[in-house]
Design a protein around this motif. Structure first.
Motif, PDB file in Angstrom:
ATOM      1  N   THR A 202       0.659  -1.293   0.059  1.00 60.24           N
ATOM      2  CA  THR A 202       0.138  -0.014  -0.165  1.00 60.24           C
ATOM      3  C   THR A 202       0.888   1.210  -0.109  1.00 60.24           C
ATOM      4  OG1 THR A 202      -0.340  -0.221   2.479  1.00 60.24           O
ATOM      5  CG2 THR A 202      -1.745  -1.135   1.031  1.00 60.24           C
ATOM      6  N   ILE A 227      -0.839  -7.054  -0.519  1.00 62.45           N
ATOM      7  CA  ILE A 227      -2.036  -6.146  -0.424  1.00 62.45           C
ATOM      8  C   ILE A 227      -3.391  -6.797  -0.274  1.00 62.45           C
ATOM      9  CG2 ILE A 227      -3.197  -4.413  -2.060  1.00 62.45           C
ATOM     10  CD1 ILE A 227      -0.710  -3.750  -3.308  1.00 62.45           C
ATOM     11  N   ASP A 231      -6.889  -3.594   2.633  1.00 65.11           N
ATOM     12  CA  ASP A 231      -5.997  -2.544   2.203  1.00 65.11           C
ATOM     13  C   ASP A 231      -6.739  -1.674   1.318  1.00 65.11           C
ATOM     14  OD1 ASP A 231      -3.991  -3.330   4.073  1.00 65.11           O
ATOM     15  OD2 ASP A 231      -3.178  -4.596   2.641  1.00 65.11           O
ATOM     16  N   LEU A 235      -8.147   2.101   1.073  1.00 61.08           N
ATOM     17  CA  LEU A 235      -7.502   3.062  -0.219  1.00 61.08           C
ATOM     18  C   LEU A 235      -8.504   3.776  -0.914  1.00 61.08           C
ATOM     19  CD1 LEU A 235      -5.048   3.849  -1.689  1.00 61.08           C
ATOM     20  CD2 LEU A 235      -5.550   2.255  -3.294  1.00 61.08           C
TER      21      LEU A 235
END
Length: 244
Positions: A202, A227, A231, A235
């Motif tokens: 990330t 990832i 995550d 995001l």
């Protein structure tokens, strides 16, 4: 960030792409599933996050392998049928307009890799007729850019989506080629730039976001769970809060 998972198909199974050394690719070893079957891999990806786009590299078609199926069209059609909300970006060694037409589907875009373009006119013949159905991949090898030099400079001829494909970084877990990405970003004019090769975690995605890269193509980091779905949800939440 628009995250697009990648699968590389070779003789019916998903393989692990590493640094563009296609003759050395081996069946994928994933922590998401023990299977190497394409449909199982796509299901595993979708179990961790509701990806809306999938990048498929059809290595049989790209390499024109003798004595093997010419492409993976039946498998790709099965993926499209199984996931009716999924768009596929297909890299099948496209060299001319008829190749794009052969892959025509409402949810398929053809990757135009510069490594397959002999001259600028070859690309223009495709772009002028299929601009809304293609994605340009600017291909960079260890020895630099591969393709017509004019195509790297003439951003006015690029489609809306452009991939910066740094093959030496693919599958190597060595980080993103920031210098090459910045070079293309400076050349671009409102195109959506995607990074391909070297995304490890990330932190790399966050760095790309600060560079105003629109999205990233990833595979190894998903298979290793460096990832995760959590995550990507985080995001997405951060991106949703950014001002327009």
């Amino acid at each position: 960030m628009h995250i697009i998972p990648v699968i590389d198909l070779l003789n019916g199974v998903v393989v692990h792409a590493k640094q563009g050394q296609r003759h050395q690719y081996q069946p994928i070893q994933s922590s998401l599933t023990a299977s190497t079957k394409p449909l199982d891999i796509v299901k595993a990806f979708r179990d961790i996050y509701p990806f809306d786009t999938l990048y498929i590299a059809d290595l049989n078609a790209i390499q024109h392998l003798l004595g093997t199926p010419s492409n993976h069209r039946p498998i790709i059609d099965n993926i499209l049928e199984t996931f009716p909300d999924l768009t596929i970006w297909i890299d099948a060694g496209i060299q001319e307009a008829s190749d794009v037409q052969s892959w025509h589907h409402p949810r398929v875009k053809s990757i135009i890799g510069t490594e397959n373009m002999r001259q600028m006119d070859d690309y223009l013949a495709i772009a002028q007729g299929y601009s809304e159905h293609i994605v340009l991949s600017l291909d960079f090898m260890p020895n630099g850019y591969q393709g017509p030099s004019a195509l790297l400079q003439q951003h006015q001829d690029w489609p809306q989506d452009v991939i910066v494909m740094t093959l030496n970084q693919v599958g190597a877990q060595s980080g993103v080629d920031i210098a090459t990405l910045n070079k293309v970003i400076r050349l671009a004019n409102k195109q959506r730039i995607y990074a391909a090769g070297g995304v490890r975690n990330t932190q790399d995605l966050a760095q790309l976001s600060t560079m105003l890269v629109h999205g990233a193509l990833i595979a190894t980091a998903l298979h290793s769970q460096h990832i995760t779905g959590a995550d990507l949800c985080a995001l997405h939440s951060v991106d949703a809060k950014k001002p327009e």
